[in-house]
Design an enzyme around this catalytic site. Sequence first.
Site, PDB file in Angstrom:
ATOM      1  N   HIS A  37      47.832  40.780  54.212  1.00  0.00           N
ATOM      2  CA  HIS A  37      48.898  41.210  53.295  1.00  0.00           C
ATOM      3  C   HIS A  37      50.266  40.732  53.809  1.00  0.00           C
ATOM      4  O   HIS A  37      51.121  40.301  53.032  1.00  0.00           O
ATOM      5  CB  HIS A  37      48.951  42.730  53.200  1.00  0.00           C
ATOM      6  CG  HIS A  37      47.747  43.364  52.588  1.00  0.00           C
ATOM      7  ND1 HIS A  37      46.861  44.124  53.306  1.00  0.00           N
ATOM      8  CD2 HIS A  37      47.301  43.373  51.299  1.00  0.00           C
ATOM      9  CE1 HIS A  37      45.915  44.577  52.503  1.00  0.00           C
ATOM     10  NE2 HIS A  37      46.148  44.137  51.285  1.00  0.00           N
ATOM     11  N   GLY A 147      46.262  37.014  47.526  1.00  0.00           N
ATOM     12  CA  GLY A 147      45.370  36.424  48.523  1.00  0.00           C
ATOM     13  C   GLY A 147      44.200  35.716  47.852  1.00  0.00           C
ATOM     14  O   GLY A 147      43.647  36.207  46.866  1.00  0.00           O
TER      15      GLY A 147
END
Length: 287
Positions: A37, A147
């Site tokens: 993250h 992601g």
Amino acid sequence: MVTVKTVSDLQVAISMWRQAGESIAFVPTMGNLHAGHLQLVHVAKTKADRVVVSIFVNPSQFGVGEDFASYPRSEQEDQDKLKAVGADLVFLPPVAEMYAPNAQTMVSVTGISSHYCGASRPGHFNGVATVVCKLFNMVQPTVAVFGLKDFQQITVIQAMVRDLNMPVQIIGVDTVREASGLAMSSRNSYLSAAEKAIAPLLYQSLNIARDAVLIENLPYAAIEQQALVFLQRAGFQPEYFSICRSSDLKPAAQSDTDLVVLVAARLGKTRLIDNISFFKEPAMNHG
Ligand code: PAF
């Protein structure tokens, strides 16, 4: 860094930046932040003047019997990490702020949402598309960063943005891995020590499949079958292992060049997903 919990506070903060001519990059998350993250935030910082991160465990993307209630929540640690990497604003709404009791609208990206993770988790991508659409409307970013570990998710979001003419650029960031090769995931915290020793074999299965495509040029159905057997023998319960075209996630033909291999498998009570994407040189025509 400022933390806000309501849409109106979010929009006051953002409108001040916008009036000053500043651009906004957005990183949506469900919290329990790890290095993957934080890498999204690093990339976001290179794309715009301000970085907004949301932390919201979205109930509408969890099915009945899934881990919504037990999903790891670590709001204070998350905010500390985001401050350290230079995020400008954290949006941390309660469920009631995101979903009014009389809400009647869902966003559904048909086709692509019904395969792979969508087949194992019916309704999951409707929940993802709906919350991401709502967050985009609230934040109105110029870019949003996701992601690539959730390869199908980003493909669904790209389709939504294209189909609904949303004025936001979607950026995918490479998966961050443990030294063992295991893709970082908030759900890795569910793994026992014994399972953590086995889990890296998921990524190994993807590397073996990539080599079988690129070096051995085996038929894809045979590679997929071998991978399923490899994972079962290692102790996983595989859900799918599929060699796909990376553009639209349709099953790849031997002649396709831009490929991604998608896998999902359970290890004990933990559901893991991963993927590997690569380019295959087109076959030479000796005609
Ligand atoms: O990838 C996630 O963490 C979630 O699916 C997202 C994009 C934040 C939507 O809830």
